[in-house]
Design a protein around this motif. Structure first.
Motif: not given
Length: 409
Positions: A51-52, A206-210, A214-215, A296-298
């Motif tokens: 996400d970064q 530490f995950w963006h989707d399953s 994430n960054a 944090d929620m993104k």
């Protein structure tokens, strides 16, 4: 730190500081090749989930190695497995300009970045089906290793990692594959230790989707690389091997027997030593900074009518200095955690050799303490170590051994 009047005598037969990644160097020869590393894998290698917008662990590896004179190229494609990636090794006939091939970019080194998820291990309905997928993945990775060497490219394999749709069954296959790869004559990097929650899924935050980190997850993954790995391969250095010597080093006095200071930020790690003792005291000392985690929620707009995606993201920041120890306390082998809490094994610290291992998982915030191959206890903490010392600190009597240093979580 333990404070005792009468300090211990130890026989340290073997020692390992594991620093997440370098599993083996054997089989590599000095490479008169460009200092160009191609990351050749699927969506995680391609940076999906970051996400970064830094191109995931590949972009961060580029940032880590550029000051050392290395070029890192992203030759990955989302969705690939060993079957679909094979045609991208080299074009047949005219190259498709929209395809990221390996050979045309003339790398000196290739990081093979696939995992069992894209291979379909979770889709095998029976044990036989899963075994067949496991064998297909093994054969495919071996094939990439051999083809790379045939073209004078030095291969490095990333170990299999997590997915949120994995059950305990797929988690076991993942660990089995990683253990198998670690028996090959090829370097490997342990991604699983960076992002595993202990059940085969991504660590919380530490995950963006399953399917993707994430960054924060990509940042943890890149810390599994030993920064000097590629120089070691370039110079043809042999793999570290466990000593077969039967002797040991014996010291007395307050000096540390051996110290190791990482030359870049270290998060997940393991530290192991074989030791025998005559009385209480520290065998080893680990120091550095604890890490504070904020969540944090993104929200991310995905486009194409797919709506938005919400995910948790963890930020880690240095908190307080710590010193933890491994040693004998109250006559039993004990890990004294960063907050001073003792994790007692109940195993007697005596004149017999005992193998002590500390395994720290930064992302999930947990340290495991093993004695003679059995889990003796665990504690919640997040650590960023800056120094490891065998023999402890501030004590009068030590005994020790020859040692070995690698990286692993």
């Amino acid at each position: 730190m333990m404070r005792v009047r009468s300090l211990p005598k130890f026989s340290l037969v073997t020692a390992i500081v594991a620093v997440a990644g370098l599993a083996a160097l054997e089989g590599q020869k000095p490479a008169a090749a460009p200092r160009r590393i191609a990351v050749f894998g699927s969506s995680v290698a391609n940076g999906t989930g970051d996400d970064q917008g830094k191109e995931g662990y590949t972009g961060r590896l580029r940032e880590l190695l550029a000051p050392r004179g290395w070029e890192v190229l992203n030759q990955s494609r989302g969705g690939d497995n060993t079957k679909t990636m094979a045609p991208r090794f080299a074009p047949e006939g005219a190259a498709d300009p929209s395809v990221r091939y390996l050979l045309p970019v003339n790398p000196g080194y290739v990081l093979i970045g696939l995992s069992l998820g894209n291979e379909g291990i979770q889709n095998g309905a029976t044990t036989a089906a899963k075994d067949a997928i496991f064998s297909q993945f093994e054969a495919g990775i071996r094939g990439f290793v051999e083809r790379s060497r045939q073209h004078h490219i030095v291969p490095i394999v990333t170990l299999c990692y997590t997915r949120n749709d994995f059950t305990a069954v797929e988690y076991e296959y993942t660990r089995r594959m990683n253990l198998l790869i670690n028996t090959w004559d090829v370097p490997s990097v342990n991604f699983l230790g960076a992002v595993d929650d202990g059940t085969g899924k991504w660590a919380k935050g530490f995950w963006h989707d399953s399917l993707h980190p994430n960054a924060a997850g990509h940042a943890e993954i890149v810390r599994t690389f030993v920064p000097t790995l590629f120089e070691a391969l370039e110079q043809g250095k042999p793999a570290p091997r466990r000593s077969t010597a039967t002797g040991f080093l014996h010291t007395t006095g307050g000096d540390r027997v051996l110290t190791f200071t990482p030359d870049s930020s270290m998060h997940p790690f393991a530290f192991g030593v074989t030791v025998r003792a005559q009385r209480d005291g520290a065998v080893a000392t680990i120091s550095g900074s604890t890490l504070a985690a904020t969540m944090d929620m993104k929200r991310e707009e995905r486009g194409g009518g797919r709506g938005s995606l919400e995910f948790e993201a963890t930020t880690l920041a240095s908190a307080t200095a710590f010193t933890s120890t491994i040693g004998a306390q109250g006559g039993v082998w004990t890990y004294k955690a960063a907050n001073g809490t003792p994790v007692s094994s109940g195993v007697k610290a005596d004149a017999q050799p005992h193998h002590l291992v500390l395994s720290h998982y930064t992302a999930r915030g947990e340290t495991l303490f093993f004695v003679d191959g059995h889990l003796a206890g665990k504690t919640s903490e997040r650590l960023e170590p800056t120094s490891f010392a065998l023999g402890g600190a501030g004590h009068r009597s030590r005994q020790g051994w020859p040692s070995r240093i690698a990286r692993r979580a």
